[in-house]
Design a protein around this motif. Structure first.
Motif, mmCIF file in Angstrom:
data_model
loop_
_atom_site.group_PDB
_atom_site.id
_atom_site.type_symbol
_atom_site.label_atom_id
_atom_site.label_comp_id
_atom_site.label_asym_id
_atom_site.label_seq_id
_atom_site.Cartn_x
_atom_site.Cartn_y
_atom_site.Cartn_z
ATOM 1 N N LEU A 105 0.825 -1.206 0.000
ATOM 2 C CA LEU A 105 0.000 0.000 0.000
ATOM 3 C C LEU A 105 0.863 1.261 0.000
ATOM 4 C CD1 LEU A 105 -3.058 0.597 0.215
ATOM 5 C CD2 LEU A 105 -2.672 1.008 2.641
ATOM 6 N N GLU A 106 1.894 1.261 0.823
ATOM 7 C CA GLU A 106 2.791 2.423 0.910
ATOM 8 C C GLU A 106 3.519 2.623 -0.415
ATOM 9 O OE1 GLU A 106 3.050 4.547 3.495
ATOM 10 O OE2 GLU A 106 1.262 3.412 4.083
ATOM 11 N N ILE A 107 3.920 1.522 -1.026
ATOM 12 C CA ILE A 107 4.603 1.622 -2.319
ATOM 13 C C ILE A 107 3.644 2.223 -3.348
ATOM 14 C CG2 ILE A 107 5.681 0.318 -4.189
ATOM 15 C CD1 ILE A 107 6.567 -1.738 -2.084
ATOM 16 N N ALA A 108 2.375 1.784 -3.302
ATOM 17 C CA ALA A 108 1.400 2.256 -4.289
ATOM 18 C C ALA A 108 1.160 3.756 -4.175
ATOM 19 C CB ALA A 108 0.083 1.496 -4.133
ATOM 20 N N LYS A 109 1.376 4.313 -2.978
ATOM 21 C CA LYS A 109 1.201 5.759 -2.835
ATOM 22 C C LYS A 109 2.395 6.517 -3.395
ATOM 23 C CE LYS A 109 -1.863 5.528 1.137
ATOM 24 N NZ LYS A 109 -1.979 5.621 2.592
ATOM 25 N N ARG A 110 3.515 5.829 -3.559
ATOM 26 C CA ARG A 110 4.726 6.492 -4.052
ATOM 27 C C ARG A 110 5.023 6.171 -5.511
ATOM 28 N NH1 ARG A 110 5.450 5.449 1.224
ATOM 29 N NH2 ARG A 110 6.585 6.965 2.506
ATOM 30 N N VAL A 111 4.664 4.953 -5.912
ATOM 31 C CA VAL A 111 5.041 4.493 -7.247
ATOM 32 C C VAL A 111 3.807 4.081 -8.037
ATOM 33 C CG1 VAL A 111 6.462 2.878 -8.548
ATOM 34 C CG2 VAL A 111 7.177 3.586 -6.268
ATOM 35 N N GLY A 112 3.634 4.657 -9.217
ATOM 36 C CA GLY A 112 2.543 4.254 -10.096
ATOM 37 C C GLY A 112 3.104 3.471 -11.265
ATOM 38 N N TYR A 113 2.420 2.396 -11.617
ATOM 39 C CA TYR A 113 2.930 1.499 -12.653
ATOM 40 C C TYR A 113 1.946 1.442 -13.817
ATOM 41 C CZ TYR A 113 3.980 -3.082 -14.753
ATOM 42 O OH TYR A 113 4.260 -4.109 -15.625
ATOM 43 N N VAL A 114 2.452 1.665 -15.015
ATOM 44 C CA VAL A 114 1.609 1.529 -16.200
ATOM 45 C C VAL A 114 2.132 0.375 -17.035
ATOM 46 C CG1 VAL A 114 0.766 2.628 -18.299
ATOM 47 C CG2 VAL A 114 1.082 3.981 -16.239
ATOM 48 N N PRO A 115 1.369 -0.715 -17.122
ATOM 49 C CA PRO A 115 1.845 -1.869 -17.881
ATOM 50 C C PRO A 115 1.868 -1.581 -19.374
ATOM 51 C CG PRO A 115 -0.396 -2.221 -17.173
ATOM 52 C CD PRO A 115 0.029 -0.923 -16.572
ATOM 53 N N GLN A 116 2.554 -2.449 -20.099
ATOM 54 C CA GLN A 116 2.672 -2.276 -21.550
ATOM 55 C C GLN A 116 1.314 -2.235 -22.227
ATOM 56 O OE1 GLN A 116 4.971 -4.999 -24.211
ATOM 57 N NE2 GLN A 116 6.457 -4.741 -22.581
ATOM 58 N N SER A 117 0.443 -3.117 -21.770
ATOM 59 C CA SER A 117 -0.902 -3.116 -22.336
ATOM 60 C C SER A 117 -1.841 -3.654 -21.285
ATOM 61 C CB SER A 117 -0.965 -3.995 -23.586
ATOM 62 O OG SER A 117 -0.584 -5.306 -23.248
#
Lengths: 341, 255
Positions: free
Chosen positions: B69-81
């Motif tokens: 959860l803490e990581i999700a507040k700092r890092v956003g991930y956009v997958p290839q598709s």
């Protein structure tokens, strides 16, 4: 025009569908081999709350309170429970073709009941056997997935198929060795599903389980949306998928096992009603879950009404849900071009 | 990122002993051949894979001490598709970016909705808001994913080959958008198969080869004919192209 209708449906869907369900409940009280007119039914219900001279016979009152009402309550929680489980599982497994028994709970419960009947047990004991074996089947599935290193969601479905096949074979085995004049018919009838012999005692035992587990699923409505994006994206949005998946699996298993205890193995409802719900209010679980519950409850009541009025002897529910469900589902797919299939 | 390593349980080492750092608003573009470990690296930074050695620090805080959860507040991930299953509206999809801020048993608040609206405006897809996201094009889907990650309000964006599924025009528009997002203060790490795109982003370049960052530096230092030969094994020319007002990187005929 249809657009307008759909948007009205979307806004007031809960009120409208609750009203529909209430109407179906009322009709279900009136319908049956023993004739009671709607006015008399209203009087009998009102007399519970006000001192009122109904003119109804004791027989009539007994039919309403002791025969039809428990059956209707059972139909509602079984139908609603199976539908909300189906909707949750379709979201969890990101697969609209999944039904609540995908993890083997129905096959397990069916075997439990068959075994209990084979051993000469009756009533509550059969239900306890069914519930227990349903839980054991799903625990086995869970155990198998734990052996796999990264446990992607697909492994759950595969393990479910394996365990279901195993318990289905065990059911066949019990049928094979059962006394064909006495026990075999009992097992077969139980497996085909019916809520005709439901008692208040059974309802008081199973209803809390179904209601509590359904409430937990309802509370998880937003998380289910995110889960349906896929494992990796759900995790990147901060969701502990292992924990969430476990909670969802436990809740749906409890609901389905309890439903099977009450009404036997009734197929189709958990698969079909979420689709109907999605057509009406879209895929957002905040709306889909309550709507699925109401739809499932309504659907099973209608089916049960047909089951007890169509012919002189009762038709098992498991047969009717398929006969009514298959063409209805075909119609839905063709008529609305269901986009998620 | 400090001395980070990742290997699969079967001891296949994907990368080993990587170290680099990124400032707020900086863009790091990671180039490397297929299978060089770019995606694995991104997944590790996003906390989706666990490092076997080393550490990743966010403002000095170790990734090992942070929950998902803490990581999700700092890092956003956009997958290839993204492969959609159910026809959520674009707005609902973007709103899901708010999940790290929503309690387990809650639904999005009006505040979350307002932020999702804003993200949709920022990315410029207000016209798609009510459309089912199963019915939009690949380019629009990419934009919807960007809007979702903006609504997530992380400090760092991880973009896994954001241009690989897009047409020529959408590729360039996406690069512009990434530039704009970095100016808004997002740090960005992207992986790419197009060295030439780096000249449009004017960013930091990291070259990943055989699980090592062999070099990290500015575009002009990194996108050179020797480096491209080293990574991809082909001959390229890097030259200033007057009509475009920038340097370009083009492959030569190989035989």
């Amino acid at each position: 025009m249809r657009r307008n209708l759909l948007s009205v449906l979307e806004r007031y869907h809960l009120i409208m569908m609750s009203a529909v369900l209430l109407f179906i409940i009322f009709v279900s009280i009136c319908v049956g081999r023993f004739q009671i007119s709607p006015v008399e039914v209203l009087k009998i219900i009102a007399s519970k709350f006000f001192s009122l001279e109904t003119g109804a016979t004791v027989m009539m009152e007994q039919v309403v309170w002791e025969v039809r009402l428990p059956r209707i309550i059972a139909g509602m929680i079984v139908g609603g429970g199976l539908a909300i489980s189906g909707a949750s599982f379709q979201g969890l497994f990101r697969n609209p073709l999944v039904s609540p028994d995908i993890l083997g709970v129905s096959a397990g419960a069916g075997f439990g009941a068959a075994l209990a009947l084979l051993l000469n047990f009756t009533g509550i004991t059969v239900a306890v056997f069914a519930f227990g074996c349903g839980l054991i089947a799903v625990s086995l599935v869970y155990g198998i997935t734990r052996l796999h290193k990264s446990t992607p969601t697909l492994i759950f479905v595969l393990s479910g198929i394996i365990v279901s096949a195993f318990f289905t074979s065990l059911i066949s085995l019990t049928k094979y060795i059962a006394d064909p004049y006495d026990k075999l018919p009992a097992i077969v009838f139980w497996l085909m599903g019916s809520i005709s012999a439901v008692t208040y005692k059974m309802i008081w035992i199973t209803m809390p389980l179904i209601v509590i587990a359904s409430a937990v699923l309802l509370l998880l409505r937003w998380r289910l949306n995110v889960l349906s994006l896929g494992d990796r994206e759900a995790r990147s949005l901060g969701i502990n998928i292992r924990k969430l998946r476990l909670i969802v699996v436990v809740c749906t298993t409890i609901i389905t096992a309890a439903a099977v205890c009450l009404g036997g193995t009734i197929g189709w409802i958990g698969l079909v009603t979420p689709h109907l719900g999605r057509i009406m209010v879209g895929p957002n679980h905040s709306r889909l879950l309550p709507v699925s519950f109401l739809l499932g409850a309504s659907f099973l009541l209608i089916i049960d009404n047909i089951a007890r009025t169509l012919t002189a002897t009762e038709i098992p529910l498991g047969i009717l849900t398929g006969i009514v469900g298959a063409p209805f589902f075909t119609y839905l797919i063709l008529r609305h071009k269901v986009k998620w299939l | 990122m400090r001395d980070a390593s990742f290997s699969y349980p079967d001891h296949k080492v994907i990368f080993d002993g990587l170290s680099f750092s990124l400032e707020k608003g900086e863009i790091l573009c990671i180039l490397g051949a297929n299978g060089a470990g770019k995606s694995t690296l991104l997944n590790s930074i996003g906390g989706l894979f666990q490092l076997s050695k080393g550490d990743i620090l966010f403002d000095g805080q170790s990734i090992r001490s942070l929950g998902q959860l803490e990581i999700a507040k700092r890092v956003g991930y956009v997958p290839q598709s993204h492969l959609p299953t159910f026809p959520y509206s674009v707005f609902e999809f973007v709103l899901m970016g708010r999940t790290p801020y929503i309690g387990t048993f809650s639904s999005p608040s009006d505040h979350d909705r307002a932020i999702a609206e804003e993200a949709i405006e920022t990315i410029g897809i207000a016209h798609l808001k009510h459309k089912p996201y199963t019915e939009i094009s690949g380019g629009e889907m990419q934009l919807a994913m960007f809007a979702r990650v903006v609504a997530q309000q992380p400090e760092l964006l991880l973009l896994d080959e954001p241009t690989s599924h897009l047409d020529f025009g959408n590729q360039i528009r996406t690069l512009e958008l990434i530039g704009n997002l970095s100016q808004k203060g997002f740090s960005v790490i992207i992986t790419s198969h197009f060295p030439d795109h780096s000249f449009l982003l004017s960013n930091k370049i990291g070259i990943l080869k055989d699980g090592r960052i062999i070099d990290i530096g500015s575009v002009d230092e990194m996108i050179t004919e020797e480096n491209m030969k080293k990574i991809y094994g082909i001959d390229v020319r890097v030259a200033y192209f007057e009509q475009a007002g920038r340097k370009i990187c083009v492959p030569l005929r190989q035989n």
